[in-house]
Motif scaffolding. Structure first.
Motif, short mmCIF file in Angstrom:
data_model
loop_
_atom_site.label_atom_id
_atom_site.label_comp_id
_atom_site.label_asym_id
_atom_site.label_seq_id
_atom_site.Cartn_x
_atom_site.Cartn_y
_atom_site.Cartn_z
N THR A 230 0.84 -1.21 0.00
CA THR A 230 0.00 0.00 0.00
C THR A 230 0.87 1.25 0.00
O THR A 230 0.63 2.20 -0.76
N GLU A 231 1.89 1.26 0.87
CA GLU A 231 2.77 2.42 0.95
C GLU A 231 3.57 2.58 -0.34
O GLU A 231 3.82 3.70 -0.79
N LEU A 232 3.95 1.43 -0.94
CA LEU A 232 4.71 1.48 -2.19
C LEU A 232 3.88 2.14 -3.29
O LEU A 232 4.38 2.96 -4.07
N GLN A 233 2.60 1.80 -3.34
CA GLN A 233 1.72 2.41 -4.35
C GLN A 233 1.68 3.93 -4.17
O GLN A 233 1.72 4.69 -5.13
N TRP A 234 1.61 4.35 -2.90
CA TRP A 234 1.54 5.79 -2.63
C TRP A 234 2.84 6.48 -3.03
O TRP A 234 2.85 7.53 -3.66
N VAL A 235 3.97 5.83 -2.68
CA VAL A 235 5.27 6.43 -2.99
C VAL A 235 5.47 6.54 -4.50
O VAL A 235 5.98 7.53 -5.01
N GLN A 236 5.02 5.50 -5.25
CA GLN A 236 5.22 5.50 -6.69
C GLN A 236 4.36 6.55 -7.39
O GLN A 236 4.69 6.99 -8.49
N ARG A 237 3.23 6.93 -6.77
CA ARG A 237 2.41 7.97 -7.38
C ARG A 237 3.08 9.34 -7.28
O ARG A 237 2.81 10.23 -8.06
N GLY A 238 3.92 9.49 -6.24
CA GLY A 238 4.59 10.77 -6.05
C GLY A 238 3.79 11.68 -5.14
O GLY A 238 2.59 11.84 -5.31
N ALA A 239 4.45 12.26 -4.16
CA ALA A 239 3.75 13.16 -3.23
C ALA A 239 3.55 14.52 -3.87
O ALA A 239 4.46 15.07 -4.46
N ARG A 240 2.34 15.08 -3.71
CA ARG A 240 2.05 16.40 -4.30
C ARG A 240 2.66 17.52 -3.46
O ARG A 240 2.90 18.60 -3.95
N ALA A 241 2.84 17.24 -2.18
CA ALA A 241 3.44 18.26 -1.31
C ALA A 241 4.23 17.54 -0.24
O ALA A 241 4.04 16.36 0.00
N ARG A 242 5.11 18.24 0.38
CA ARG A 242 5.95 17.63 1.40
C ARG A 242 5.45 18.02 2.79
O ARG A 242 6.13 18.67 3.58
N SER A 243 4.23 17.64 3.08
CA SER A 243 3.65 17.94 4.39
C SER A 243 4.22 16.98 5.42
O SER A 243 4.81 15.97 5.10
N THR A 244 4.01 17.27 6.71
CA THR A 244 4.47 16.40 7.79
C THR A 244 3.86 15.02 7.66
O THR A 244 4.52 14.00 7.85
N LYS A 245 2.55 14.99 7.31
CA LYS A 245 1.86 13.71 7.18
C LYS A 245 2.51 12.86 6.10
O LYS A 245 2.73 11.66 6.26
N GLU A 557 2.94 -8.14 -9.51
CA GLU A 557 3.66 -7.35 -10.51
C GLU A 557 2.68 -6.66 -11.47
O GLU A 557 2.85 -5.49 -11.83
N ARG A 558 1.61 -7.39 -11.87
CA ARG A 558 0.62 -6.80 -12.77
C ARG A 558 -0.12 -5.66 -12.08
O ARG A 558 -0.40 -4.63 -12.72
N ILE A 559 -0.42 -5.83 -10.79
CA ILE A 559 -1.10 -4.75 -10.05
C ILE A 559 -0.23 -3.50 -10.01
O ILE A 559 -0.71 -2.37 -10.19
N GLU A 560 1.08 -3.68 -9.80
CA GLU A 560 2.00 -2.53 -9.80
C GLU A 560 2.04 -1.87 -11.18
O GLU A 560 2.07 -0.63 -11.29
N GLU A 561 2.04 -2.69 -12.26
CA GLU A 561 2.02 -2.13 -13.62
C GLU A 561 0.76 -1.31 -13.85
O GLU A 561 0.81 -0.23 -14.45
N ILE A 562 -0.38 -1.83 -13.38
CA ILE A 562 -1.65 -1.11 -13.55
C ILE A 562 -1.60 0.23 -12.83
O ILE A 562 -2.05 1.26 -13.36
N ASP A 563 -1.03 0.24 -11.61
CA ASP A 563 -0.92 1.50 -10.86
C ASP A 563 -0.11 2.53 -11.64
O ASP A 563 -0.47 3.72 -11.69
N GLN A 564 0.95 2.10 -12.27
CA GLN A 564 1.77 3.02 -13.06
C GLN A 564 1.01 3.51 -14.30
O GLN A 564 1.07 4.70 -14.66
N GLU A 565 0.28 2.58 -14.94
CA GLU A 565 -0.50 2.97 -16.12
C GLU A 565 -1.60 3.95 -15.75
O GLU A 565 -1.91 4.88 -16.52
N MET A 566 -2.23 3.75 -14.58
CA MET A 566 -3.31 4.66 -14.15
C MET A 566 -2.78 6.07 -13.92
O MET A 566 -3.48 7.06 -14.19
#
Length: 610
Positions: A230-245, A557-566
């Protein structure tokens, strides 16, 4: 009341950490069985308690005036002392009067009747029995027994089992006899990767609780890996801001990534190793063998069938090893013939590493000892190198270039067993294979024998091993003849009971019961024995178990590919919707696969531990 406490002890031998800040306690009246893979420190554990070795760190605390008696694996006596002197040394005169008769009774029960015989004339097995009686008759508050059942035949083992069940003081014992552990012990201690785990159960209960402990560890690790994805998916999307959270989530991802999962034991995993067998196998016709006019083997005939599983039993000294050596062609019979087929290749695993070619040079490296037999061996999985086979036998790459002299006794036996199997025999002769092998190795050896395409002839005093592996028993009779019984050891005991006389049947059940409570009917035993012995993968389950982890990895691996494609097609709502539906289906499939993997893993653990 605690009478022995080991507090945060550590012990290191060269580069190997045997104990790592671990603790243990013993209460009055406890009977503790110590189990673990060879080389993990079981004997060292006993020697630290006995005061024969010191821990590098930590405390060893014994209650005031506590008397501890240690039985080593290989006891030594003054060779000039007679047997009774070895036992009674240090006794007061009144003790000698009271206990000498008891000592003679015990000696006779363990097959030693010449009480004036010099200790130096005894075999290693007889000296072990002598030391065992000395320990039992001592005034010790705690007995430390290192492999007490080694060199005892079935009758002697059952005698000792009964003595220790009635023993009122504390016992800590190292043994690989699973029936013995189950009947005698009310607590099991496992030495594993530098730690000591305690289970307030006999051996059957220990298996159940260990499986539950490992399942909890694996469940925690599965949860960690799920969070990590779950955290990997979030990290791969890229953070929009560098908040404390968001910085917190990045830190949590790093922590999850750096955490290690539960460390699992290596396993002695063997594919089927054997050479093709022709029509003629091994045929014995009227075999006779005598020593000093006494017949040991009296007109024994048998034609071994393909895939026979033969157990040879009888009291110590009756001629079992002699028969094995005749079959292997190492000694000649006085009468009769041994016919060995042209395609037969015999692998002989002896009690002692006596073969000149197999003797271990302490200065030789492990890898060279195995390569002396073969660089590669053909298995059902294809050719496997000597180094790979060593790894399958729990000798990691870094240890393979160490000298044999650094190994424990059990590790040397395991190494010698590998050397025998590297010869790719189609007839395996196993003379006391259970001596000094740990339970983990024994369970996988048993599984290997299930799939071995050849003949297995075994001499063993381990009742569980015979129940697990033998399909026919030959029992030595007093006149040197051998009587045939179908089935394993328990089937043999039931036949004896039918022929007349009461026998005790070993059960994997609660310890501490009375003799009457432990006697069971034939039907009850057969029902329990069937449950304990026949748990196996089906062919389909075995195939599924071999591929399911790679299937799960492919889905992830396919789920990770889909996340990148999305992420890349965020403005294409049609494609985004299709990807989202595919991902939902894959997540559902992944959940089913994970559930199925958990079931198969649990089943595999039960099969390995039964």
């Amino acid at each position: 009341m605690n009478i022995i406490t080991l507090e945060n002890i550590s012990k290191v031998f060269t580069e190997r950490k045997v104990f790592d800040e671990t603790s243990f306690y013993l209460q009055e009246g406890e009977k503790v069985g110590v189990v673990g893979i060879n080389g993990t420190g079981k004997s060292t554990f006993l020697r630290i308690i006995a005061g024969l070795e010191e821990a590098d760190d930590g405390k060893v605390i014994l209650a005031n005036h506590l008397v501890v008696k240690y039985l080593p694996q290989h006891p030594e006596f003054n060779p000039e002392d007679n047997i009774l002197d070895c036992i009674t040394r240090g006794w007061k005169e009144e003790e000698k009067i009271d206990k000498e008769t008891q000592a003679k009774t015990m000696l006779t029960g363990l097959g030693i009747s010449e009480f004036e015989q010099k200790a130096g004339t005894l075999s290693g097995g007889q000296q072990k029995r002598l030391a065992l009686i000395e320990a039992l008759l001592s005034n010790a508050d705690v007995l430390l027994l290192d492999e007490p059942t080694n060199h005892l035949d079935q009758r002697m083992t059952e005698w000792l089992e009964d003595v220790l069940i009635k023993f009122r003081k504390s016992i800590i014992m190292v043994t690989h006899d699973r029936y013995f552990l189950d009947q005698v012990c009310n607590r099991i201690v496992e030495v594993d990767k530098g730690k000591i785990y305690s289970y307030q159960e006999n051996y059957s209960g220990f298996l159940k609780l260990k499986a539950e402990r490992e399942e909890m560890e694996f469940a925690s690790d599965r949860k960690r890996r799920s969070l990590l994805r779950t955290e990997l998916q979030w990290v791969q999307r890229g953070a929009r801001a560098r908040s404390t959270k968001q910085k917190f989530r990045l830190n949590r991802y790093e922590e999850l990534k750096n955490m290690t999962g539960p460390e699992t034991d290596g396993k002695v995993e063997l594919g089927s190793i054997a050479t093709r067998m022709g029509r003629t196998t091994v045929e014995l016709d009227g075999i006779c063998k005598s020593y000093d006019g006494k017949p040991f083997i009296n007109h024994f005939s048998y034609n071994f069938l393909k895939n026979d599983r033969i157990g040879i039993i009888g009291p110590n000294g009756c001629g079992k090893t002699t028969l094995m050596k005749i079959i292997a062609g190492r000694i000649e019979p006085d009468e009769g013939t041994v016919t060995v087929g042209q395609t037969i290749k015999i692998g002989y695993y002896s009690q002692m590493i006596e073969d000149a070619q197999a003797k271990m040079d302490p200065e030789q490296r492990l890898i060279d000892y195995i390569k002396d037999v073969a660089e590669y061996v053909q298995t059902s999985e294809g050719p496997v190198s000597a180094s790979q086979m060593l790894e399958k036998f729990l000798f990691i790459s870094s240890a393979q270039y160490s000298n044999i002299g650094k190994l424990s006794g059990g590790e040397k036996r395991r190494l010698n067993l590998l050397r025998v199997l590297m010869e790719a025999p189609n007839v395996l002769i196993l003379d006391e294979p259970t001596n000094d092998l740990d339970i983990t190795t024994l369970t996988v050896l048993e599984d290997f024998l299930d799939h071995f395409q050849g003949i297995v002839i075994m001499v063993s005093h381990d009742r569980y091993f015979l129940d697990r592996t033998a399909s026919r028993i030959f029992a030595f009779q007093p006149d040197g003849s051998l009587k045939q019984y179908e089935g394993g050891y328990t089937d043999y005991m039931l036949r004896l009971e039918e022929e007349g006389g009461s026998v005790s049947i070993p059960m994997m059940t609660s310890a501490g019961k009375t003799a009457e409570e432990k006697k069971v009917s034939k039907e009850e035993w057969k029902k329990q024995n069937a449950e304990n012995r026949k748990l196996k993968f089906t062919y389909a389950e075995q195939k599924e178990y071999e591929t399911i982890e790679s299937d799960i990895a492919t889905i992830e691996e396919r789920i990770e590919e889909i996340d990148q494609e999305m992420v890349s097609c965020a403005s294409d709502f049609v494609k985004l919707n299709a990807l989202s539906e595919e991902k939902d289906a894959l997540l559902s499939q992944l959940e089913e696969k994970m559930d199925r993997w958990m079931y198969l893993e649990d089943l595999a653990n039960q099969i390995a531990n039964q």
